[in-house]
Design an enzyme around this catalytic site. Sequence first.
Site, PDB file in Angstrom:
ATOM      1  N   ASP A  37      37.226  55.694  -0.026  1.00  0.00           N
ATOM      2  CA  ASP A  37      38.183  55.105   0.853  1.00  0.00           C
ATOM      3  C   ASP A  37      38.380  55.936   1.948  1.00  0.00           C
ATOM      4  O   ASP A  37      38.172  57.077   1.858  1.00  0.00           O
ATOM      5  CB  ASP A  37      39.487  54.702   0.237  1.00  0.00           C
ATOM      6  N   ASP A  53      33.971  56.865   5.156  1.00  0.00           N
ATOM      7  CA  ASP A  53      34.196  55.689   6.250  1.00  0.00           C
ATOM      8  C   ASP A  53      32.958  54.649   6.004  1.00  0.00           C
ATOM      9  O   ASP A  53      31.794  55.301   6.277  1.00  0.00           O
ATOM     10  CB  ASP A  53      34.237  56.131   7.456  1.00  0.00           C
ATOM     11  N   VAL A  54      32.973  53.601   5.648  1.00  0.00           N
ATOM     12  CA  VAL A  54      31.775  52.734   5.256  1.00  0.00           C
ATOM     13  C   VAL A  54      31.148  52.776   6.577  1.00  0.00           C
ATOM     14  O   VAL A  54      29.902  51.864   6.351  1.00  0.00           O
ATOM     15  CB  VAL A  54      32.120  51.386   4.647  1.00  0.00           C
ATOM     16  N   ASN A  80      33.610  46.555  -0.865  1.00  0.00           N
ATOM     17  CA  ASN A  80      34.989  45.832  -0.798  1.00  0.00           C
ATOM     18  C   ASN A  80      35.832  46.159   0.470  1.00  0.00           C
ATOM     19  O   ASN A  80      36.485  45.322   1.012  1.00  0.00           O
ATOM     20  CB  ASN A  80      35.809  46.060  -2.015  1.00  0.00           C
ATOM     21  N   TYR A 145      36.730  39.280  12.688  1.00  0.00           N
ATOM     22  CA  TYR A 145      36.727  39.055  11.284  1.00  0.00           C
ATOM     23  C   TYR A 145      36.019  37.888  10.509  1.00  0.00           C
ATOM     24  O   TYR A 145      35.300  38.106   9.563  1.00  0.00           O
ATOM     25  CB  TYR A 145      38.363  38.778  10.712  1.00  0.00           C
ATOM     26  N   LYS A 149      32.683  37.874   8.000  1.00  0.00           N
ATOM     27  CA  LYS A 149      32.902  37.598   6.868  1.00  0.00           C
ATOM     28  C   LYS A 149      31.983  36.517   6.569  1.00  0.00           C
ATOM     29  O   LYS A 149      31.307  36.292   5.628  1.00  0.00           O
ATOM     30  CB  LYS A 149      34.223  36.908   6.446  1.00  0.00           C
ATOM     31  N   THR A 180      48.107  41.354  -1.144  1.00  0.00           N
ATOM     32  CA  THR A 180      47.768  42.669  -1.281  1.00  0.00           C
ATOM     33  C   THR A 180      48.570  43.135   0.006  1.00  0.00           C
ATOM     34  O   THR A 180      49.229  42.416   1.116  1.00  0.00           O
ATOM     35  CB  THR A 180      46.396  42.894  -0.822  1.00  0.00           C
TER      36      THR A 180
HETATM   37  N1  LIG Z   1      44.216  40.115   0.929  1.00  0.00           N
HETATM   38  C1  LIG Z   1      43.300  38.920   1.188  1.00  0.00           C
HETATM   39  O1  LIG Z   1      44.061  37.810   1.422  1.00  0.00           O
HETATM   40  C2  LIG Z   1      42.074  38.948   1.374  1.00  0.00           C
HETATM   41  C3  LIG Z   1      41.296  37.516   1.341  1.00  0.00           C
HETATM   42  C4  LIG Z   1      39.901  37.279   1.800  1.00  0.00           C
HETATM   43  C5  LIG Z   1      39.150  38.700   1.583  1.00  0.00           C
HETATM   44  N2  LIG Z   1      39.851  39.929   1.713  1.00  0.00           N
HETATM   45  C6  LIG Z   1      39.166  40.976   1.606  1.00  0.00           C
HETATM   46  O2  LIG Z   1      38.963  41.977   0.583  1.00  0.00           O
HETATM   47  C7  LIG Z   1      38.950  43.067   0.873  1.00  0.00           C
HETATM   48  C8  LIG Z   1      40.104  44.154   0.524  1.00  0.00           C
HETATM   49  O3  LIG Z   1      41.105  43.684   1.064  1.00  0.00           O
HETATM   50  P1  LIG Z   1      42.622  43.968   0.679  1.00  0.00           P
HETATM   51  O4  LIG Z   1      43.500  42.571   0.944  1.00  0.00           O
HETATM   52  O5  LIG Z   1      42.782  44.597  -0.602  1.00  0.00           O
HETATM   53  O6  LIG Z   1      43.001  44.842   1.766  1.00  0.00           O
HETATM   54  P2  LIG Z   1      43.999  46.390   1.711  1.00  0.00           P
HETATM   55  O7  LIG Z   1      44.180  46.872   3.042  1.00  0.00           O
HETATM   56  O8  LIG Z   1      44.884  46.448   0.695  1.00  0.00           O
HETATM   57  O9  LIG Z   1      42.737  47.374   1.088  1.00  0.00           O
HETATM   58  C9  LIG Z   1      41.868  47.634   1.985  1.00  0.00           C
HETATM   59  C10 LIG Z   1      41.181  49.027   1.750  1.00  0.00           C
HETATM   60  O10 LIG Z   1      40.026  49.508   2.540  1.00  0.00           O
HETATM   61  C11 LIG Z   1      40.291  50.597   3.182  1.00  0.00           C
HETATM   62  N3  LIG Z   1      39.399  50.731   4.350  1.00  0.00           N
HETATM   63  C12 LIG Z   1      39.815  50.313   5.408  1.00  0.00           C
HETATM   64  N4  LIG Z   1      38.557  50.592   6.434  1.00  0.00           N
HETATM   65  C13 LIG Z   1      37.662  51.418   5.682  1.00  0.00           C
HETATM   66  C14 LIG Z   1      36.828  52.118   5.891  1.00  0.00           C
HETATM   67  N5  LIG Z   1      36.247  52.041   7.224  1.00  0.00           N
HETATM   68  N6  LIG Z   1      35.834  52.916   5.040  1.00  0.00           N
HETATM   69  C15 LIG Z   1      36.436  52.698   3.858  1.00  0.00           C
HETATM   70  N7  LIG Z   1      37.402  52.170   3.436  1.00  0.00           N
HETATM   71  C16 LIG Z   1      38.262  51.525   4.419  1.00  0.00           C
HETATM   72  C17 LIG Z   1      41.776  50.710   3.404  1.00  0.00           C
HETATM   73  O11 LIG Z   1      41.894  52.182   3.467  1.00  0.00           O
HETATM   74  C18 LIG Z   1      42.322  50.098   2.199  1.00  0.00           C
HETATM   75  O12 LIG Z   1      42.365  50.906   1.141  1.00  0.00           O
HETATM   76  C19 LIG Z   1      38.721  43.346   2.408  1.00  0.00           C
HETATM   77  O13 LIG Z   1      37.295  43.283   2.878  1.00  0.00           O
HETATM   78  C20 LIG Z   1      39.364  42.003   2.905  1.00  0.00           C
HETATM   79  O14 LIG Z   1      38.741  41.466   4.179  1.00  0.00           O
HETATM   80  C21 LIG Z   1      40.985  39.968   1.298  1.00  0.00           C
END
Ligand SMILES: NC(=O)c1ccc[n+]([C@@H]2O[C@H](COP(=O)([O-])OP(=O)(O)OC[C@H]3O[C@@H](n4cnc5c(N)ncnc54)[C@H](O)[C@@H]3O)[C@@H](O)[C@H]2O)c1
Length: 237
Positions: A37, A53-54, A80, A145, A149, A180
């Site tokens: 992360d 950083d991905v 993720n 976004y 996706k 989240t």
């Molecule tokens: N929460 C939702 O409703 C939801 C719905 C559909 C998809 N998603 C997807 O699920 C995944 C996780 O989302 P979440 O809701 O847990 O969000 P979150 O913000 O709680 O967690 C995302 C994590 O990714 C990390 N991150 C951000 N940029 C980064 C980078 N460049 N390199 C490495 N890490 C990085 C952040 O520091 C964070 O810890 C995301 O891809 C999001 O798009 C979330």
Amino acid sequence: MGKLDGRIAVVTGGSSGIGAGTARHLRDEGAEVCVTDVSPPREDGGLMYLEHDVSSADAWLRVRDLVVSEFGRVDVLVNNAGIFLPGMIADISLEVWHRTLAVNQTGILLGMQTFAGALEESGRGSIVNMSSYAGMQGHGTSVAYQAAKWAVRGMTRFAAREFAPRGIRVNAVVPGFIDTPMMAAGGDALRDTVVRRTPLGRLGEVADIAYAIGYLAGDESAFVTGTEIVLDGGMLA
Ligand SMILES: NC(=O)c1ccc[n+]([C@@H]2O[C@H](COP(=O)([O-])OP(=O)(O)OC[C@H]3O[C@@H](n4cnc5c(N)ncnc54)[C@H](O)[C@@H]3O)[C@@H](O)[C@H]2O)c1
């Protein structure tokens, strides 16, 4: 006996939300888990953590080398990590567009590219990519976004065909609205609207997604590749 005993898994964006819950679940099923992360974990789950950083190809190489030298192999990659930055077509800046695609789309390409060799050596490699409800329809407040996706689903299918001869399966998960920090940033009004529009009448829990990722990571899904699992409480129905 856990379903993932002896597996080595890497979970990107594993410090928060879905990634953190997934890392805990894979660990509880017996896997050794490395969380990567840009920020350190919010809770100490006793898991290996690498700053990463991905969107950086060099950072991916460093993560792969450290994980392989620590554990000797890799069996599961969960792509993720993701960010949400709002922006309609009328006014989105190119900076927001490029940053969103760099993390949410290019990050997944780099992960699959960097770890393919190690996953092939595992003999039971599984990649799980993070798409979204936003990758299934045309509604939302961020064109970048949404574009990323949708792209994740296309790249997942492409990768499944490319990597099948190398013994690597590639699938995606498609969460609806999950409770989240990313979702909380949308505020109470978004939460209320989502709950009203969701047939099962609630937001998703992190565990709802983690269980699906655990299934895709392990042997129970040995004949599953090139597809996605939708976990949205019935919204798309
Ligand atoms: N929460 C939702 O409703 C939801 C719905 C559909 C998809 N998603 C997807 O699920 C995944 C996780 O989302 P979440 O809701 O847990 O969000 P979150 O913000 O709680 O967690 C995302 C994590 O990714 C990390 N991150 C951000 N940029 C980064 C980078 N460049 N390199 C490495 N890490 C990085 C952040 O520091 C964070 O810890 C995301 O891809 C999001 O798009 C979330």
